[in-house]
Motif scaffolding. Sequence first.
Motif, PDB file in Angstrom:
ATOM      1  N   GLN A  81       0.831  -1.209   0.000  1.00 54.51           N
ATOM      2  CA  GLN A  81       0.000   0.000   0.000  1.00 54.51           C
ATOM      3  C   GLN A  81       0.865   1.259   0.000  1.00 54.51           C
ATOM      4  OE1 GLN A  81      -2.496   0.424   3.477  1.00 54.51           O
ATOM      5  NE2 GLN A  81      -4.060   1.551   2.344  1.00 54.51           N
ATOM      6  N   ARG A  82       1.946   1.236   0.758  1.00 53.45           N
ATOM      7  CA  ARG A  82       2.814   2.417   0.839  1.00 53.45           C
ATOM      8  C   ARG A  82       3.531   2.702  -0.475  1.00 53.45           C
ATOM      9  NH1 ARG A  82       5.789   0.691   4.600  1.00 53.45           N
ATOM     10  NH2 ARG A  82       7.664   0.191   3.418  1.00 53.45           N
ATOM     11  N   THR A  83       3.858   1.639  -1.214  1.00 56.50           N
ATOM     12  CA  THR A  83       4.614   1.807  -2.460  1.00 56.50           C
ATOM     13  C   THR A  83       3.726   1.786  -3.706  1.00 56.50           C
ATOM     14  OG1 THR A  83       5.036  -0.589  -2.526  1.00 56.50           O
ATOM     15  CG2 THR A  83       6.700   0.807  -1.454  1.00 56.50           C
ATOM     16  N   GLY A  84       2.411   1.637  -3.528  1.00 61.51           N
ATOM     17  CA  GLY A  84       1.496   1.659  -4.671  1.00 61.51           C
ATOM     18  C   GLY A  84       1.556   0.410  -5.522  1.00 61.51           C
ATOM     19  N   ARG A  85       1.978  -0.699  -4.944  1.00 63.30           N
ATOM     20  CA  ARG A  85       2.075  -1.946  -5.706  1.00 63.30           C
ATOM     21  C   ARG A  85       0.962  -2.921  -5.317  1.00 63.30           C
ATOM     22  NH1 ARG A  85       8.208  -3.781  -4.727  1.00 63.30           N
ATOM     23  NH2 ARG A  85       7.765  -2.907  -2.667  1.00 63.30           N
ATOM     24  N   GLY A  86       0.819  -3.975  -6.123  1.00 59.34           N
ATOM     25  CA  GLY A  86      -0.106  -5.049  -5.808  1.00 59.34           C
ATOM     26  C   GLY A  86       0.632  -6.218  -5.189  1.00 59.34           C
TER      27      GLY A  86
END
Length: 388
Positions: free
Chosen positions: A267-272
């Motif tokens: 969530q912090r890095t915008g990844r799945g």
Amino acid sequence: MKLVVQVKLLPTPVQATALEATLRACNRAADHASAVAHTTGVQTRNDLQKAVYAEVKEGFGLSAQPAVRVVKKVVDAYAALRANLRAGNLGPANSKRYRTAAGSPITFRPLAAQPFDDRCLSWQFDARTVSIWTVRGRLRGIAFAAAPDQLKTLIAYRKGESDLLFRDGAWFLIATCEVPDPAVYEPVDFIGVDRGIVNLATTSDDTNYQGRGLSRYRRWQARKRTELQAKQTRSATRRLKRRAKKEQRHAIHINHVISKEIVAVAQRTGRGIAVEELGGIRERVRLRRDQRATLSSWPFHQLGQYLAYKARRAGVPFLEVDPAYTSQRCPRCGHTEKANRPTRDHFSCRRCGLAGPADLVAGVNVRNRARSAWAFVTMPVATAPIRA
């Protein structure tokens, strides 16, 4: 998404006695309804309710709505049994376990959980009390304890039934909450997660969650379990049950910690998040006798469930990808060969020479497959031109 919130009831001795009598009456009634369902083959809700409603209500001292809830509990139990039989969870049709389950009526423990709807149970959140129907009349002002976050979720999203549960000498209410799903964002990339026994989880970021501590703890529990089983006394049996629950809670806690950290990073890095689809692995894998207990107690499925629901709750994209050859495929050149993994812990590509930890390589392969799968899923559908 559906979440359950568990709160602890704090009844007085008189209230606790009434709650216990209620559970015992409801489960005796459920046993009777189950016997009728098994004998007659009537296992749909409306038909079974017509057959046993009057007997359940008058013979066991239940009011109208609790009697309906008892019938629904029995119907749900038989639906779950049929699903398990179809899925093969109780073995083949000629196995002893299958025949025993299918050939006898379902029974309920005297203090098994009982569902109550809003007609039988109401919440007073400001006073932190509940009012609940019992066989000794309506009990009002039963106090309950809940954390601030739990109380906030209950007030905003509680919907449906609440189960009355007695466990380890304490009373609980388990309430169902319908929490709206947040929008899933478009990921900039994926975190591949490889699950295993030696390493519970290894991510494509080279974060390793070792299972050595859990394995050591379980071996120690197994030795203690063997010692207690040899005693063959009632007190030893009670201690065995307590130890089994403690071991289960320990594994649950570890899986919660791992999944929470992975979801937070995504969530912090915008990844799945991507994991291998490992359904049916126990049926596919052949192991030596001394390895079977390890695989059976491996909590990989639970870890996957926790990752999925925590990701969904946070709006993080979550994918399951094909697990085939993730630990034997080179992520750089694509060469796939069993010899690429000479040992359990090491990977060395026979073609290009790429080397590294095998679990990390598997995590990278999972991430790469998730990239391709996401691109395919989100690819716009081409439409052919319409000709007059």
